[in-house]
Scaffold this active site. Structure first.
Site, short mmCIF file in Angstrom:
data_model
loop_
_atom_site.label_atom_id
_atom_site.label_comp_id
_atom_site.label_asym_id
_atom_site.label_seq_id
_atom_site.Cartn_x
_atom_site.Cartn_y
_atom_site.Cartn_z
N PRO A 99 50.38 42.87 50.01
CA PRO A 99 51.70 42.43 50.44
C PRO A 99 52.56 41.85 49.31
O PRO A 99 53.78 41.88 49.40
CB PRO A 99 51.39 41.37 51.49
CG PRO A 99 50.10 41.83 52.07
CD PRO A 99 49.33 42.39 50.91
N HIS A 138 40.60 36.90 39.85
CA HIS A 138 39.62 37.96 39.59
C HIS A 138 38.99 37.76 38.22
O HIS A 138 39.62 37.27 37.31
CB HIS A 138 40.25 39.34 39.49
CG HIS A 138 41.09 39.73 40.64
ND1 HIS A 138 40.71 39.57 41.92
CD2 HIS A 138 42.30 40.33 40.66
CE1 HIS A 138 41.66 40.05 42.70
NE2 HIS A 138 42.64 40.51 41.97
N GLY A 182 39.99 47.21 43.46
CA GLY A 182 39.21 48.34 42.93
C GLY A 182 37.75 48.28 43.33
O GLY A 182 37.18 49.29 43.76
O1 CDP Z 1 44.79 44.41 43.28
P1 CDP Z 1 44.73 44.13 41.82
O2 CDP Z 1 45.91 43.39 41.30
O3 CDP Z 1 43.41 43.56 41.48
O4 CDP Z 1 44.68 45.55 41.10
P2 CDP Z 1 45.64 46.51 40.24
O5 CDP Z 1 46.03 45.85 38.99
O6 CDP Z 1 46.71 47.07 41.08
O7 CDP Z 1 44.60 47.67 39.90
C1 CDP Z 1 43.79 48.27 40.90
C2 CDP Z 1 42.32 48.14 40.50
O8 CDP Z 1 42.06 48.88 39.30
C3 CDP Z 1 41.90 46.72 40.18
O9 CDP Z 1 41.58 46.00 41.35
C4 CDP Z 1 40.71 46.93 39.25
O10 CDP Z 1 39.53 47.13 39.98
C5 CDP Z 1 41.07 48.22 38.51
N1 CDP Z 1 41.63 47.97 37.16
C6 CDP Z 1 40.78 48.00 36.05
O11 CDP Z 1 39.56 48.18 36.21
N2 CDP Z 1 41.28 47.84 34.79
C7 CDP Z 1 42.59 47.59 34.60
N3 CDP Z 1 43.04 47.44 33.34
C8 CDP Z 1 43.46 47.52 35.71
C9 CDP Z 1 42.95 47.72 36.98
#
Ligand code: CDP
Length: 314
Positions: free
Chosen positions: A155, A289, A242
Site C-alpha cells: 500500500p 528488512h 521477495g
Molecule cells: O517490498 P520490498 O520493499 O522489500 O521490495 P522491493 O524493493 O520492491 O523488491 C522486491 C523484492 O526483491 C525484495 O523484497 C527483495 O526480496 C528483492 N530484492 C533483492 O533481493 N535485491 C535488491 N537489490 C532489491 C530487491
C-alpha cells in the site's frame, strides 16, 4: 579440497559491503546447479506443514468465514471481525491450480536485472510472480520480461504513486494494464493503515472494470511464515516481499527460479556498481528488512538444489 584463498581487498575495489558475500557466492555458485529432488521435497513439506500457503496464503471465503477474527500480523493487538460486506470481496476459493506448476519465476526488483537480457527466459516460465507493481515494458521488457501471473502491491506504493486513491483513480487503473488479468496480492490486513487504501484499490478495480484480480494476503499465513523463517535462524523484524513470494512459490511449483535477488551494491561477476532496483535507486528500509541475511538463506537453498538463483546475465 584446499581452502579457497581469499584475495586481499584492493583499495580501488568499489565493492564495500559485499566482498565476503561475493566470495561465498563464487564458491557456492561455481558448481553447476542441479535440482536435488529429496532436498526440495523435504523443504516443501516443511513449509506446507507449518504454513500451508497453498490453501492459506490468500484469504478466501473458504478459509475466512463471516465472523472470523482476523489478527493483523504486523500489529498484534489489532483484530478485524469479518463482516458480510468484507466477506463478499474475498476470493471464492484459492486461485492456484490444483496440479503443481512446473516452472515458476519469482522476479525480485534488484538492479542486477539491469541489462541482464533475462526477459525471454523469465517469460518462458509457467507462472510468473512479481513484487510491488514494478514497471515492465518501456525498454525493461528485454531484461525483466512482460508476463505476470501474480503481482504484489505494498500500500505504500498506492499512497506515494497514486495519492492513496483519494483523488483521481484513472492513473492507477491505467498503471495496472501491463499486468493483464493477473492476481493483485494486497497485504490489506497486515497493518491497520493498509486496510482502507487496499479496499479503495479493490473498489477502483471493480468500478473501472479492470481485468486484474485483487486478492488479500492472509495475515495468519504471513505470521506462520515469519515463525517458520525464524525457526530456520532468520532473525528480522519483517520478511521482505521477495522471500515471502519465493516461499509461496516453493509450495506451488516444482521448479522455482529466482531473478533480481541481489541486495548488494556491486555486481557479483563484473563488480560494477548497481542501483538498488532495476528501475530506480531507492534504498531499502534497513530498519525493517535485512535482505542480505535473507539472501544468505536463499543462497543456501540454491546450493542444496531446492531452488535456483539466477545471478548472471541470461
Ligand atoms: O517490498 P520490498 O520493499 O522489500 O521490495 P522491493 O524493493 O520492491 O523488491 C522486491 C523484492 O526483491 C525484495 O523484497 C527483495 O526480496 C528483492 N530484492 C533483492 O533481493 N535485491 C535488491 N537489490 C532489491 C530487491
Amino acid at each position: 579440497s584446499p581452502p579457497v584463498k581469499k584475495s586481499a581487498p584492493q583499495s580501488s575495489d568499489p565493492c564495500k559491503n559485499c566482498r565476503e558475500v561475493i566470495d561465498k557466492v563464487k564458491e557456492r555458485y561455481s558448481q553447476p546447479w542441479k535440482k536435488q529432488e529429496d532436498n526440495y521435497q523435504k523443504f516443501r513439506s516443511q513449509l506446507n506443514g507449518k504454513c500451508n500457503g497453498f490453501d492459506k496464503a490468500i484469504i478466501t471465503q473458504a478459509n475466512t468465514p463471516v465472523g472470523k477474527e482476523l489478527r493483523f500480523n504486523g500489529e498484534k493487538k489489532r483484530i478485524l471481525k469479518v463482516t458480510p460486506e468484507i466477506f463478499s470481496i474475498f476470493a471464492k476459493e484459492h486461485p492456484f491450480s490444483n496440479k503443481t506448476l512446473n516452472t515458476c519465476a519469482v522476479v525480485g526488483n534488484g538492479g542486477i536485472l539491469t541489462n541482464s537480457s533475462c526477459g525471454n527466459i523469465i517469460d518462458s516460465a509457467q507462472f510468473i510472480i512479481r513484487c510491488n507493481l514494478p514497471p515492465l515494458g518501456n525498454g525493461y521488457e528485454k531484461h525483466v520480461g512482460i508476463k505476470t501471473d501474480l503481482v504484489t502491491a505494498n500500500p505504500s506504493i498506492l499512497v506515494e504513486k497514486y495519492g492513496a486513491l483519494n483523488g483521481r483513480r484513472r492513473p492507477f487503473v491505467e498503471g495496472l494494464r501491463t499486468y493483464g488479468n493477473s492476481l493483485l496480492l494486497l497485504p490489506a490486513f497486515s497493518y491497520g493503515h493498509n486496510t482502507p487504501v487496499s479496499l479503495r484499490a479493490v473498489f477502483t478495480i471493480e468500478d473501472f472494470k479492470s481485468s486484474i484480480r485483487p486478492v488479500f494476503f492472509n495475515p495468519e499465513y504471513l505470521q506462520n511464515l515469519s515463525i517458520f523463517w525464524r525457526s530456520q535462524g532468520l532473525k528480522e523484524a519483517r520478511l521482505s516481499t521477495g522471500i515471502i513470494m519465493a516461499s509461496l512459490a516453493l509450495e506451488l511449483c516444482a521448479n522455482v527460479n529466482l531473478y533480481g535477488f541481489w541486495p548488494f551494491s556491486n555486481h557479483p561477476h563484473s563488480h560494477h556498481a548497481l542501483t538498488n532496483h532495476y528501475y530506480d535507486d531507492r534504498k531499502p528500509k534497513t530498519k525493517f528488512h535485512t535482505m542480505p541475511a535473507e539472501f544468505d538463506f536463499l543462497l543456501q537453498l540454491h546450493s542444496q538444489g531446492v531452488l535456483r538463483l539466477h545471478l548472471g546475465d541470461c
